[in-house]
Design an enzyme around this catalytic site. Structure first.
Site, mmCIF file in Angstrom:
data_model
loop_
_atom_site.group_PDB
_atom_site.id
_atom_site.type_symbol
_atom_site.label_atom_id
_atom_site.label_comp_id
_atom_site.label_asym_id
_atom_site.label_seq_id
_atom_site.Cartn_x
_atom_site.Cartn_y
_atom_site.Cartn_z
ATOM 1 N N LYS A 145 -31.619 -2.560 -2.825
ATOM 2 C CA LYS A 145 -31.578 -1.097 -2.827
ATOM 3 C C LYS A 145 -32.743 -0.467 -3.587
ATOM 4 C CE LYS A 145 -26.991 -1.668 -3.916
ATOM 5 N NZ LYS A 145 -25.731 -1.221 -4.501
ATOM 6 N N CYS A 146 -33.756 -1.242 -3.908
ATOM 7 C CA CYS A 146 -34.920 -0.767 -4.653
ATOM 8 C C CYS A 146 -35.883 -0.029 -3.719
ATOM 9 C CB CYS A 146 -35.623 -1.967 -5.290
ATOM 10 S SG CYS A 146 -37.128 -1.558 -6.199
ATOM 11 N N GLY A 147 -36.559 0.953 -4.246
ATOM 12 C CA GLY A 147 -37.565 1.673 -3.471
ATOM 13 C C GLY A 147 -38.726 0.794 -3.039
ATOM 14 N N LEU A 148 -38.890 -0.350 -3.680
ATOM 15 C CA LEU A 148 -39.960 -1.290 -3.309
ATOM 16 C C LEU A 148 -39.485 -2.307 -2.271
ATOM 17 C CD1 LEU A 148 -41.436 -2.023 -6.861
ATOM 18 C CD2 LEU A 148 -42.352 -0.479 -5.118
ATOM 19 N N ASN A 149 -38.276 -2.140 -1.743
ATOM 20 C CA ASN A 149 -37.721 -3.152 -0.844
ATOM 21 C C ASN A 149 -38.500 -3.296 0.461
ATOM 22 O OD1 ASN A 149 -36.805 -1.015 0.751
ATOM 23 N ND2 ASN A 149 -34.641 -1.461 0.450
#
Length: 158
Positions: free
Chosen positions: A35-39
């Protein structure tokens, strides 16, 4: 002398895998978070795996929820999310801690070999460690370093 190949890690099904099974292969080890913005890096990491796995590269993903709880509690949700949204086929392992009193021993070793900018602690999801064929840490990359930017370093290890 300790190397990455001296460690055992937990697979998503809870069984253990010795990294000795990967001896002689260069590795890219990444702490991930669904769920990370860097996913979106999952896609690039998968492309790198597709391009270089036949030359021996192994990529190991270690889900971690220590940074704003950006990983599912259930590992099946994690693997399903990664496969459905990013086509991930590189090995993903059980959810771990990368810092603190419950940090995984592999990550304790990785951090001792290559510290970060201000401390050894992992600062965020998608910190990457490049390992040579002898099991030694070659480089540590910041979470914001796009996988494509480290491709030349990976090619040197192949």
């Amino acid at each position: 002398m300790t190397t990455v190949y001296d460690f055992t890690v937990k697979k998503t099904n809870g069984s253990e895998q010795s990294l000795k099974e990967l001896e002689g292969k260069p590795l890219l080890i990444v702490n991930t978070a669904s769920k990370c913005g860097l996913n979106n890096q999952f896609k690039e990491i998968q492309e790198m795996y597709d391009n270089y796995k036949d030359q021996g590269l192994e990529i190991l993903g270690f889900p971690c929820g220590q940074f704003n709880n950006q990983e599912f509690d259930n590992i099946e949700e994690t693997t399903e999310f990664c496969q459905l949204n990013f086509g991930v086929t590189f090995p993903m392992f059980g959810k771990i801690d990368v810092n603190g009193e419950n940090e995984d021993p592999l990550y304790r070793y990785l951090k001792s070999e290559k510290g970060g900018l201000l401390s050894k602690d992992i600062k965020w999801n998608f910190t990457k460690f490049l390992i040579d064929r002898n099991g030694h840490v070659v480089e540590r990359y910041a979470p914001t370093t796009k996988p494509g930017k480290i491709e030349k370093d990976i090619m040197k290890q192949l």
